[in-house]
Design a protein around this motif. Sequence first.
Motif, mmCIF file in Angstrom:
data_model
loop_
_atom_site.group_PDB
_atom_site.id
_atom_site.type_symbol
_atom_site.label_atom_id
_atom_site.label_comp_id
_atom_site.label_asym_id
_atom_site.label_seq_id
_atom_site.Cartn_x
_atom_site.Cartn_y
_atom_site.Cartn_z
ATOM 1 N N PRO A 5 87.957 23.161 -3.110
ATOM 2 C CA PRO A 5 88.226 22.353 -1.981
ATOM 3 C C PRO A 5 89.075 23.248 -0.898
ATOM 4 C CG PRO A 5 89.486 21.487 -3.739
ATOM 5 C CD PRO A 5 88.536 22.494 -4.279
ATOM 6 N N VAL A 6 89.843 24.113 -1.365
ATOM 7 C CA VAL A 6 90.483 25.259 -0.386
ATOM 8 C C VAL A 6 89.587 26.229 -0.099
ATOM 9 C CG1 VAL A 6 92.390 26.554 -0.223
ATOM 10 C CG2 VAL A 6 92.874 24.294 -1.363
ATOM 11 N N HIS A 7 88.993 26.930 -1.100
ATOM 12 C CA HIS A 7 88.441 28.322 -1.252
ATOM 13 C C HIS A 7 86.851 27.867 -0.704
ATOM 14 C CE1 HIS A 7 92.231 30.378 -2.033
ATOM 15 N NE2 HIS A 7 92.101 29.613 -3.144
ATOM 16 N N GLY A 8 86.451 27.064 0.049
ATOM 17 C CA GLY A 8 85.324 27.043 0.580
ATOM 18 C C GLY A 8 85.185 25.672 1.350
ATOM 19 N N THR A 9 84.269 25.580 1.847
ATOM 20 C CA THR A 9 83.907 24.220 2.895
ATOM 21 C C THR A 9 82.646 23.644 2.431
ATOM 22 O OG1 THR A 9 84.254 23.322 4.841
ATOM 23 C CG2 THR A 9 83.264 25.426 5.099
ATOM 24 N N TRP A 10 82.335 22.452 3.193
ATOM 25 C CA TRP A 10 80.909 21.815 2.854
ATOM 26 C C TRP A 10 80.922 20.739 4.031
ATOM 27 C CZ3 TRP A 10 80.185 16.525 1.498
ATOM 28 C CH2 TRP A 10 81.174 15.889 1.248
ATOM 29 N N GLU A 11 79.659 20.431 4.108
ATOM 30 C CA GLU A 11 79.230 19.299 5.012
ATOM 31 C C GLU A 11 78.008 18.463 4.364
ATOM 32 O OE1 GLU A 11 80.489 18.548 7.841
ATOM 33 O OE2 GLU A 11 81.908 20.000 7.995
ATOM 34 N N PRO A 12 77.984 17.229 4.526
ATOM 35 C CA PRO A 12 76.853 16.153 4.076
ATOM 36 C C PRO A 12 75.749 16.383 5.099
ATOM 37 C CG PRO A 12 78.536 15.015 5.278
ATOM 38 C CD PRO A 12 78.947 16.388 5.247
ATOM 39 N N THR A 13 75.548 16.913 5.945
ATOM 40 C CA THR A 13 74.634 16.825 7.117
ATOM 41 C C THR A 13 74.304 18.323 7.381
ATOM 42 O OG1 THR A 13 76.230 16.697 9.056
ATOM 43 C CG2 THR A 13 75.408 14.893 8.039
ATOM 44 N N PRO A 14 73.177 18.475 7.853
ATOM 45 C CA PRO A 14 72.488 19.999 8.254
ATOM 46 C C PRO A 14 73.369 20.454 9.562
ATOM 47 C CG PRO A 14 70.353 18.489 7.801
ATOM 48 C CD PRO A 14 71.956 17.647 7.951
ATOM 49 N N ALA A 15 73.234 21.771 9.746
ATOM 50 C CA ALA A 15 73.763 22.305 11.129
ATOM 51 C C ALA A 15 72.538 22.454 12.033
ATOM 52 C CB ALA A 15 74.376 23.753 10.878
ATOM 53 N N THR A 16 72.672 21.547 13.210
ATOM 54 C CA THR A 16 71.492 21.441 14.037
ATOM 55 C C THR A 16 71.802 22.880 15.106
ATOM 56 O OG1 THR A 16 72.661 19.856 15.173
ATOM 57 C CG2 THR A 16 70.874 19.241 13.788
ATOM 58 N N ARG A 17 73.464 23.013 15.325
ATOM 59 C CA ARG A 17 73.488 24.153 16.228
ATOM 60 C C ARG A 17 73.762 25.275 15.289
ATOM 61 N NH1 ARG A 17 78.426 23.498 17.237
ATOM 62 N NH2 ARG A 17 78.559 24.679 19.242
ATOM 63 N N TRP A 18 73.358 26.516 15.963
ATOM 64 C CA TRP A 18 73.728 27.684 15.151
ATOM 65 C C TRP A 18 75.252 28.059 14.926
ATOM 66 C CZ3 TRP A 18 76.359 31.982 17.240
ATOM 67 C CH2 TRP A 18 76.511 31.996 18.354
ATOM 68 N N GLU A 19 75.880 27.675 15.979
ATOM 69 C CA GLU A 19 77.390 27.661 15.775
ATOM 70 C C GLU A 19 77.988 27.143 14.594
ATOM 71 O OE1 GLU A 19 76.391 27.843 20.354
ATOM 72 O OE2 GLU A 19 75.621 26.674 18.454
ATOM 73 N N ASP A 20 77.372 26.176 14.041
ATOM 74 C CA ASP A 20 77.967 25.388 12.904
ATOM 75 C C ASP A 20 77.300 25.900 11.749
ATOM 76 O OD1 ASP A 20 79.509 23.613 14.334
ATOM 77 O OD2 ASP A 20 77.619 22.069 14.844
ATOM 78 N N GLY A 21 76.549 26.860 11.933
ATOM 79 C CA GLY A 21 75.897 27.524 10.385
ATOM 80 C C GLY A 21 76.890 28.388 9.693
ATOM 81 N N TYR A 22 76.705 28.184 8.368
ATOM 82 C CA TYR A 22 77.796 28.694 7.534
ATOM 83 C C TYR A 22 77.464 30.528 7.549
ATOM 84 C CZ TYR A 22 79.481 24.319 5.718
ATOM 85 O OH TYR A 22 80.182 23.238 5.448
#
Length: 729
Positions: A5-22
């Motif tokens: 939970p500290v050494h990473g991040t996550w989302e339950p929804t897709p990134a529709t904007r490239w700026e939100d891409g991992y």
Amino acid sequence: MTTDPVHGTWEPTPATRWEDGYLSGNGHHGALVFGDPNDERVVVTHHTLVRPNGGERARPPELASRLPELQDRLLAGELRAAETFTDGRYLQWVQPFHPAFQIRLRRASGAGRHYRRSVDFTTGVTQAEGDGWDSRVFVSRADDVIVQRVTGADLTIDLDHRIPGAPHDLAVGHGAVLTPDGALLNLRARYPGSDRAYTGITLVIVTGGRTTLTPLGLQVTGADSALLLTRVLRHTGEIDVPAVSRDLRDLVPDGDAYAHLLDRHAALHRTAYTRVTLDLDADPAERALPGSELLQLPESPAFLERLFAAGRYHLLSAAGLLPPRLTGLWTGDWNTAWSGAFTNDANVNLQTASAAAAALPEVTDALATLIGRQLPDWRENARAIFGARGAVAPAHSDGESGLTYHFNREYPLHLWTAGADWLLKPLVDHDETRGERDPRTADALAEVALFYEDFLTRTDDEGHVIVVPSYSPENRPANASWGAINAAMDLSAAGHALRTAAEYHPEEAEAWRALADRLPPHRINDDGALAEWAWPGLDDTYDHRHLSHLYGVWPLDEINPYDTPDLATAAHRALELRGAENDSAHGHLHHALVAARLRDGDRVAHALGQVLKGDFFHASLMSSHYPNLNVYNADAAHTLPAVLVEMLVQSTPDRLVLLPALPAAYPKGELTGIRTRFGAEVDLSWSPRQATAVVRPTRTHRVELRTSSGARPLDLVAGEDHVLTLETW
């Protein structure tokens, strides 16, 4: 894959904007992963990808013969004389950084209701998963290849150059051939009006199922999995695609190729990433939130913990062949702001600020490589503009050229002489942490000292040398033009460069120290503030995003509360008077770094709050240049770890400062693995009642220990740990 939970991040929804891409990267190649489950996209980038725009042929202006006249006019009081110190050219931007192409994986519609995406900072693996499928991407630090494994592989794969902003006349060719276990795809793009091109090659290895070619790629049906290995090369002429494909094939062993490649990469990446950690005693429930929800909790310690971890991860991932650009190593658009350049008058410097203390030699090595490669161009800048020996760094670079050609009337960046010292400062800090002097740093410092020998020839009535012309990025006096005299930054940089070069070169030490001693002192203005220009009669302009005049406070040690308390007080007054101008993230965090050196925790907290509460972070935890997610930019993401380190631990070769500027919002925590400039590693923990520091020296040395309760000597013996318990700090 489970994500800490500290050494990473996550989302339950897709990134529709490239700026939100991992993001994943190895300092050469970058991968930006976004898109919906039925159209997953991996934008491929590489540090060498810059679009020819004329900058590749640009040269510095030949102005040296006119320099004495300019100096005479400025010293005679012609406050706008520098505006005509030009060869009449229009502003030429450096070659802009751009993406190569996107790998598109299209699945049949109706991929299911379950979806989760994540990135693991400890491995650099991004993952997206849904009902019956899984996709993982990382960029190998060991093998310099983008690796993607897809399971549930019923999909179409192609290389697509159609990215926003791509030139309409980009000459693009596609190739695809079947292989016994999959296919080989390639995309070749030639820049308009240029002999330069780039080629991307993807080797696809399919396990099970059937593979057929499509017009732009291939169709995979009924497969268990597909492994994609991608490289991109910028070139002139032709490249040997079969040879590159053989190199990719040689990376694949018998057995589980993905696991083999990941193990090789993770051994390098994890070691670097985990050297330093930060724990702010955050609520476990908040730590477990997806990044987009943490963004709504700007005062949460969990948010700051994750931003520290993400910033460290992104900085490491962006540094290798070169240090990070304005956008790190990533972009999903050809129209990158400010050319996605290396901007050396604040941005590169801030982004790399944590490298030495936070144990990322990978970053300092990337910076040293850039400097070493461009040093011949720096010499040409010194010759052409100033008629001097030695080296002058440009304010902007595309990574290829180190020549100064980006300037105009409002931004006379060709007059700026302090850049080399600022770029070399992290390398000097790194040498101090490890107790060895890099010959590359020594050579560059000697070149900078030679420049000052030739440049600092004018003197005032008191015998001080004068820095003329002088430029304080990117500001101007209220009553004069941008090109002025004795900018505070130039005075500090010249003194530091000469004295540091003297330490590296004892044979020249006497002359260089004597020249440094002839520099004029800083001036305190009528407001009690450190003046941005020490030359009498030049008035300050306070509302500006840059804090160039406080260079002596940070990153230098020239002005501090312990040795120069009067100047520190004046510097603090200058900080109080400084406006934020256009709310640039780099301005706020630069403010925080200076405030930390001046032991002002409240001001650090306020500057941090401007960024944490200003909507500067995308769901990817990459940042923007302005509030409200305006302009994709890595300054905030990469600089924030440096701010947190500086507010907790500071060091010089002879001093350790503990908890100098701790904001009240973080009463308990632990910072481990910090490197000091006197050769010790420090672990620090604190609570409302007590703080404990474990100091692990590698050199025997006496330093001064500073806390809020005062100062005392600390005798360190190599190999002997010291445990310091502080009741007050």
